[in-house]
Design a protein around this motif. Structure first.
Motif, PDB file in Angstrom:
ATOM      1  N   ILE A 229       0.838  -1.197   0.000  1.00  0.00           N
ATOM      2  CA  ILE A 229       0.000   0.000   0.000  1.00  0.00           C
ATOM      3  C   ILE A 229       0.877   1.252   0.000  1.00  0.00           C
ATOM      4  O   ILE A 229       1.782   1.381   0.833  1.00  0.00           O
ATOM      5  CB  ILE A 229      -0.918   0.003   1.235  1.00  0.00           C
ATOM      6  N   PRO A 230       0.628   2.181  -0.889  1.00  0.00           N
ATOM      7  CA  PRO A 230       1.392   3.435  -0.862  1.00  0.00           C
ATOM      8  C   PRO A 230       0.894   4.340   0.254  1.00  0.00           C
ATOM      9  O   PRO A 230      -0.293   4.329   0.595  1.00  0.00           O
ATOM     10  CB  PRO A 230       1.099   4.045  -2.246  1.00  0.00           C
ATOM     11  N   GLY A 231       1.784   5.103   0.830  1.00  0.00           N
ATOM     12  CA  GLY A 231       1.398   6.019   1.896  1.00  0.00           C
ATOM     13  C   GLY A 231       2.282   7.242   1.903  1.00  0.00           C
ATOM     14  O   GLY A 231       3.045   7.494   0.968  1.00  0.00           O
ATOM     15  N   ILE A 232       2.193   8.013   2.964  1.00  0.00           N
ATOM     16  CA  ILE A 232       3.009   9.218   3.107  1.00  0.00           C
ATOM     17  C   ILE A 232       3.690   9.202   4.471  1.00  0.00           C
ATOM     18  O   ILE A 232       3.226   8.542   5.403  1.00  0.00           O
ATOM     19  CB  ILE A 232       2.156  10.498   2.975  1.00  0.00           C
ATOM     20  N   GLU A 233       4.778   9.918   4.540  1.00  0.00           N
ATOM     21  CA  GLU A 233       5.465  10.065   5.836  1.00  0.00           C
ATOM     22  C   GLU A 233       4.559  10.805   6.796  1.00  0.00           C
ATOM     23  O   GLU A 233       4.362  10.403   7.933  1.00  0.00           O
ATOM     24  CB  GLU A 233       6.778  10.802   5.645  1.00  0.00           C
ATOM     25  N   GLY A 234       3.965  11.913   6.357  1.00  0.00           N
ATOM     26  CA  GLY A 234       2.931  12.612   7.114  1.00  0.00           C
ATOM     27  C   GLY A 234       3.428  13.379   8.317  1.00  0.00           C
ATOM     28  O   GLY A 234       4.627  13.531   8.567  1.00  0.00           O
ATOM     29  N   GLY A 235       2.452  13.888   9.082  1.00  0.00           N
ATOM     30  CA  GLY A 235       2.734  14.743  10.225  1.00  0.00           C
ATOM     31  C   GLY A 235       3.166  13.993  11.462  1.00  0.00           C
ATOM     32  O   GLY A 235       3.363  12.778  11.450  1.00  0.00           O
ATOM     33  N   GLN A 236       3.316  14.745  12.565  1.00  0.00           N
ATOM     34  CA  GLN A 236       3.824  14.213  13.816  1.00  0.00           C
ATOM     35  C   GLN A 236       2.678  13.934  14.794  1.00  0.00           C
ATOM     36  O   GLN A 236       1.782  14.752  14.971  1.00  0.00           O
ATOM     37  CB  GLN A 236       4.805  15.189  14.451  1.00  0.00           C
ATOM     38  N   PHE A 237       2.717  12.763  15.428  1.00  0.00           N
ATOM     39  CA  PHE A 237       1.719  12.389  16.410  1.00  0.00           C
ATOM     40  C   PHE A 237       2.404  12.190  17.762  1.00  0.00           C
ATOM     41  O   PHE A 237       3.436  11.529  17.843  1.00  0.00           O
ATOM     42  CB  PHE A 237       1.018  11.084  16.015  1.00  0.00           C
ATOM     43  N   ASN A 238       1.816  12.758  18.800  1.00  0.00           N
ATOM     44  CA  ASN A 238       2.310  12.536  20.158  1.00  0.00           C
ATOM     45  C   ASN A 238       1.162  11.928  20.959  1.00  0.00           C
ATOM     46  O   ASN A 238       0.081  12.514  21.050  1.00  0.00           O
ATOM     47  CB  ASN A 238       2.777  13.838  20.804  1.00  0.00           C
ATOM     48  N   ILE A 239       1.417  10.760  21.541  1.00  0.00           N
ATOM     49  CA  ILE A 239       0.339   9.969  22.137  1.00  0.00           C
ATOM     50  C   ILE A 239       0.717   9.555  23.549  1.00  0.00           C
ATOM     51  O   ILE A 239       1.852   9.132  23.807  1.00  0.00           O
ATOM     52  CB  ILE A 239       0.069   8.722  21.275  1.00  0.00           C
ATOM     53  N   VAL A 240      -0.237   9.673  24.484  1.00  0.00           N
ATOM     54  CA  VAL A 240      -0.032   9.221  25.860  1.00  0.00           C
ATOM     55  C   VAL A 240      -1.284   8.485  26.339  1.00  0.00           C
ATOM     56  O   VAL A 240      -2.397   8.818  25.934  1.00  0.00           O
ATOM     57  CB  VAL A 240       0.271  10.394  26.822  1.00  0.00           C
ATOM     58  N   PRO A 241      -1.147   7.484  27.221  1.00  0.00           N
ATOM     59  CA  PRO A 241      -2.309   6.770  27.751  1.00  0.00           C
ATOM     60  C   PRO A 241      -2.957   7.536  28.898  1.00  0.00           C
ATOM     61  O   PRO A 241      -2.307   8.333  29.581  1.00  0.00           O
ATOM     62  CB  PRO A 241      -1.708   5.448  28.237  1.00  0.00           C
ATOM     63  N   VAL A 242      -4.225   7.284  29.118  1.00  0.00           N
ATOM     64  CA  VAL A 242      -4.999   8.053  30.093  1.00  0.00           C
ATOM     65  C   VAL A 242      -4.473   7.869  31.511  1.00  0.00           C
ATOM     66  O   VAL A 242      -4.533   8.798  32.329  1.00  0.00           O
ATOM     67  CB  VAL A 242      -6.493   7.664  30.005  1.00  0.00           C
ATOM     68  N   ASP A 243      -3.948   6.680  31.847  1.00  0.00           N
ATOM     69  CA  ASP A 243      -3.457   6.460  33.208  1.00  0.00           C
ATOM     70  C   ASP A 243      -2.226   7.318  33.495  1.00  0.00           C
ATOM     71  O   ASP A 243      -2.061   7.816  34.608  1.00  0.00           O
ATOM     72  CB  ASP A 243      -3.160   4.975  33.462  1.00  0.00           C
ATOM     73  N   TYR A 244      -1.351   7.497  32.487  1.00  0.00           N
ATOM     74  CA  TYR A 244      -0.192   8.384  32.677  1.00  0.00           C
ATOM     75  C   TYR A 244      -0.647   9.821  32.909  1.00  0.00           C
ATOM     76  O   TYR A 244      -0.105  10.527  33.774  1.00  0.00           O
ATOM     77  CB  TYR A 244       0.733   8.320  31.466  1.00  0.00           C
ATOM     78  N   VAL A 245      -1.638  10.278  32.164  1.00  0.00           N
ATOM     79  CA  VAL A 245      -2.140  11.650  32.302  1.00  0.00           C
ATOM     80  C   VAL A 245      -2.700  11.865  33.702  1.00  0.00           C
ATOM     81  O   VAL A 245      -2.373  12.862  34.379  1.00  0.00           O
ATOM     82  CB  VAL A 245      -3.217  11.945  31.238  1.00  0.00           C
ATOM     83  N   ALA A 246      -3.545  10.960  34.167  1.00  0.00           N
ATOM     84  CA  ALA A 246      -4.171  11.117  35.483  1.00  0.00           C
ATOM     85  C   ALA A 246      -3.128  11.073  36.602  1.00  0.00           C
ATOM     86  O   ALA A 246      -3.145  11.898  37.522  1.00  0.00           O
ATOM     87  CB  ALA A 246      -5.223  10.030  35.686  1.00  0.00           C
ATOM     88  N   GLN A 247      -2.218  10.106  36.530  1.00  0.00           N
ATOM     89  CA  GLN A 247      -1.191   9.984  37.565  1.00  0.00           C
ATOM     90  C   GLN A 247      -0.300  11.222  37.600  1.00  0.00           C
ATOM     91  O   GLN A 247       0.054  11.718  38.683  1.00  0.00           O
ATOM     92  CB  GLN A 247      -0.352   8.731  37.326  1.00  0.00           C
ATOM     93  N   SER A 248       0.059  11.735  36.438  1.00  0.00           N
ATOM     94  CA  SER A 248       0.948  12.897  36.369  1.00  0.00           C
ATOM     95  C   SER A 248       0.291  14.127  36.976  1.00  0.00           C
ATOM     96  O   SER A 248       0.906  14.858  37.770  1.00  0.00           O
ATOM     97  CB  SER A 248       1.332  13.178  34.914  1.00  0.00           C
ATOM     98  N   MET A 249      -0.962  14.397  36.605  1.00  0.00           N
ATOM     99  CA  MET A 249      -1.648  15.585  37.115  1.00  0.00           C
ATOM    100  C   MET A 249      -1.775  15.551  38.631  1.00  0.00           C
ATOM    101  O   MET A 249      -1.509  16.548  39.307  1.00  0.00           O
ATOM    102  CB  MET A 249      -3.032  15.703  36.467  1.00  0.00           C
ATOM    103  N   VAL A 250      -2.187  14.410  39.155  1.00  0.00           N
ATOM    104  CA  VAL A 250      -2.396  14.327  40.603  1.00  0.00           C
ATOM    105  C   VAL A 250      -1.070  14.436  41.345  1.00  0.00           C
ATOM    106  O   VAL A 250      -0.976  15.091  42.390  1.00  0.00           O
ATOM    107  CB  VAL A 250      -3.133  13.015  40.952  1.00  0.00           C
ATOM    108  N   TYR A 251      -0.013  13.839  40.794  1.00  0.00           N
ATOM    109  CA  TYR A 251       1.291  13.942  41.464  1.00  0.00           C
ATOM    110  C   TYR A 251       1.803  15.384  41.444  1.00  0.00           C
ATOM    111  O   TYR A 251       2.234  15.919  42.477  1.00  0.00           O
ATOM    112  CB  TYR A 251       2.298  13.015  40.791  1.00  0.00           C
TER     113      TYR A 251
END
Length: 698
Positions: free
Chosen positions: A215-237
């Motif tokens: 399948i042909p594709g493109i290099e494309g843009g940048q994605f930054n991804i984090v899981p919800v448990d990391y987000v919740a733990q980080s904010m509360v800490y």
């Protein structure tokens, strides 16, 4: 410590509440709209006993001061240490006006409530969307530089953060998560959005094209991804760390993925087609900036995307070039042990949850069909046969020439449930599978033995979990399987290795029908019940392997094993039918016909001292080989010769077995003891035992 939170019933909010309740002597007040109290009740049910410290406060995000009544506000004034503003519309497809009211005005109303209640600190959940389409790295100290807000979500999140910066009358801290996906362990997610559109797209492509399609594709843009448990733990800490007021924290992953890299990562995890070659961005960048926005406005394109339940606005991420640093967040989290997990490690959990709960294909397959749709004949799926044939030759070749790396390639990251794992061949197989990168779920009755094996695996850097249960008890099998599904989301490979062997002539079994019942309960009903519990998850994922351990006795039919072989014949009959029915689903059913294996379990039966037997090491190799190849059956020369002899010369074969039966002496079983005789010395004849299949007498 007292907390007030908006959006407690939302996806991120549920996990933030869970983290807050872990704080010492925490009491959490959740702002809930009148009529939506049932949503908080559901959260309480998920949290269990800790939910006793979670209380509802009637309020409304669209009302000034959140619409909290004076009666509710007065007892809380000056008592709230932290207010977490999580509520917002996180949806590219949402109406612009609705997003303005919820994201911007809702933030303004929450700030008013914070001032009225005199909270200690206001914690605002923003987003990396505040950067808009900024061309380059967007730091935590940047805000006004945000530009090119191509959709209402980007704009309203920027304006909401501006409200906090300009209008807050209490101390505040700002958190900017990147693209939030499901839980890194369970994969739990509440909706299709962001990277999940790629799941959906690849799944649709995978219905028509095999994985190897270029399948042909493109290099494309940048994605930054984090899981919800990391987000919740980080904010509360971070919320509980001193001297950080007024700062902003990018809750992002240090690793950014291009569109092409992300597509191929999903493809590798899901066994779906990916980009075999990619158009580099330097060519894509030569197109006018308006190309993608203009394309997204075309009615034909919108209709096509909407037909796949993909938001046309998602096209803006094709060329998304903004990246983010996380220096403030990394410094604030130093020493906490909270770091963004590697996307490659938890992608299987995300995909597995998607397939089981979010995939339109899964929903369609489980939805009840109207009577009009129940036709007599349906068009069969033929592509899976081509894939099966390709996989068969590929993995059999690897088993021959690359056996060491083939096992790791086959099981790395997979979850394998192994029954009869407490000793012998089961324990040795578990060790090797763990070394190859699999997560082992060890099942047997003896917890102490399982703990010893699991500890050894974990000390060596592997992953192993212990589950005890009586596999002869159907209800206990159901309980065990549901616990496994709840904890791990399902199983990739099921190895039914536990079994009961009874060696006794039929003439001595006339009053012992319970011998036949007991062997059937464990060897047949227990194994089939395990498979029936775990099959739905395998079928939904389009991949799975069930291995039923049987015996060469099925081919040779030795005397004195009528109860044992009867149960194994039943299991093999089920296996053949299951394999035929599941051939197009991606689920494989295999059978191993072990000969006698030289283990301590056969030592009490003295006749086995004079019988050829397989070494334990060879038996382990058999198991690993069938895991790699997924062949339908594994049987040795003895089994093939016995089967050929039986079909070519049935009477002669019968006579040979009968002669051996007459020659070998067998003592009759001892009469059943009365209660007062229970302390007397019992017969030493080893006629019955429960063990692993691979160690059973044949």
């Amino acid at each position: 410590m007292n907390y007030l939170i908006t959006g407690a019933t939302g996806f991120i909010g549920r996990f933030v509440v869970e983290e807050l309740l872990k704080q010492p002597q925490a009491t959490v007040y959740a702002v809930v709209r009148t009529g939506s109290e049932h949503k908080l009740d559901k959260v309480k049910l998920q949290l269990g006993k800790s939910a006793e410290r979670l209380h509802a406060i009637s309020g409304d995000l669209t009302q000034p001061g959140l619409g909290i009544s004076p009666e509710d506000a007065e007892p809380l004034k000056g008592q709230i240490n932290h207010l977490f503003h999580v509520a917002a519309i996180y949806d590219l497809k949402a109406d612009a006006n609705a997003q303005q009211q919820a994201n911007v005005e809702g933030t303004r109303h929450t700030l008013q409530a914070a001032h009225t209640l005199q909270v200690g600190c206001f914690h605002h959940v923003s987003s990396i969307a505040v950067a808009g389409q900024y061309p380059g790295q967007f730091t935590e100290d940047m805000f006004d530089q945000g530009t090119h807000f191509t959709n209402p979500y980007f704009l309203t999140k920027h304006l909401a953060e501006k409200c906090v910066r300009d209008e807050a009358k209490v101390p505040f801290r700002i958190y900017r998560p990147s693209m939030v996906v499901g839980h890194s362990q369970s994969g739990e997610m509440d909706k299709v959005d962001g990277p999940y559109y790629l799941f959906q797209l690849l799944e649709i492509i995978g219905r028509w094209l095999p994985k190897w399609t270029p399948i042909p594709g493109i290099e494309g843009g940048q994605f930054n991804i984090v899981p919800v448990d990391y987000v919740a733990q980080s904010m509360v800490y971070i919320a509980h760390q001193p001297n950080l007021d007024g700062q902003c924290f990018n809750l992002t992953d240090p690793q950014h993925y291009s569109l092409g890299e992300l597509v191929n990562l999903i493809a590798d995890t899901s066994d779906l087609p990916g980009f075999r070659w990619q158009l580099p961005n330097k060519i894509l960048n030569k197109l006018p900036e308006s190309t993608i926005p203009t394309l997204a406005q075309q009615k034909l394109v919108q209709k096509l995307l909407l037909s796949m339940d993909i938001a046309p606005e998602a096209l803006s991420f094709i060329t998304y070039q903004t990246t983010f640093d996380r220096r403030n967040a990394a410094q604030a989290l130093a020493g906490s042990g909270i770091t963004p997990p590697d996307l490659k490690q938890y992608m299987p959990a995300l995909w597995q949850y998607w397939r089981q709960h979010l995939s339109p294909q899964t929903k369609a397959s489980t939805a009840p069909q109207p009577e009009a749709d129940k036709v007599l004949f349906r068009k069969p799926k033929l592509r899976p046969y081509l894939q099966r044939a390709q996989d068969h030759w590929k993995w059999n070749a690897k088993s021959l020439f690359q056996s060491r790396t083939a096992l790791q390639e086959r099981v790395d990251g997979k979850t394998i449930l192994l029954t009869g794992a407490s000793s012998g061949i089961g324990a040795q197989v578990a060790q090797q599978l763990a070394e190859a990168g699999a997560t082992l779920l060890l099942v047997a009755r003896s917890k102490d033995k399982l703990d010893t094996i699991a500890d050894a695996i974990q000390r060596a850097g592997g992953k192993a979990f212990v589950y005890t249960g009586n596999l002869a008890d159907g209800d206990d099998v159901d309980r065990l399987c549901q616990q496994v599904i709840s904890n791990h989301g399902g199983v990739d490979i099921l190895i039914n290795n536990a079994g009961r062997s009874i060696r006794r002539s039929i003439k001595y079994s006339l009053d012992r029908f319970h011998d036949y019942e007991r062997t059937m309960q464990l060897n047949y009903f227990g194994s089939v019940r395990m498979a029936l519990n775990l099959l739905p998850g395998m079928m939904q994922r389009g991949d799975g392997h069930i291995i039923n351990v049987s015996t060469v006795g099925i081919q040779a039919n030795p005397a004195r094993f009528s109860a044992y072989l009867g149960s194994k014949w039943a299991l093999e009959g089920w296996s053949w039918v299951a394999a035929n029915e599941l051939a197009h689903t991606g689920v494989t059913v295999s059978t191993i016909n072990y000969p006698l294996v030289r283990t301590p379990m056969i030592e009490p039966t003295k006749i086995y001292d004079y019988t050829p037997a397989m070494s334990p090491e060879k038996a382990v190799d058999w198991m690993l080989d069938i895991i790699i190849t997924r062949n339908k059956r594994k049987v040795g020369p003895l089994g093939r010769a016995a089967l050929a002899s039986y079909y070519a010369f049935p009477k002669i074969s019968e006579s040979i077995v009968n002669l051996s039966y007459q020659v070998v002496r067998e003592a009759p079983p001892q009469p059943r003891e009365k209660p007062e005789q229970s302390t007397r010395k019992k017969s030493k004849q080893p006629v019955e035992r429960q063990t692993t299949n691979s160690e059973s007498g044949r």
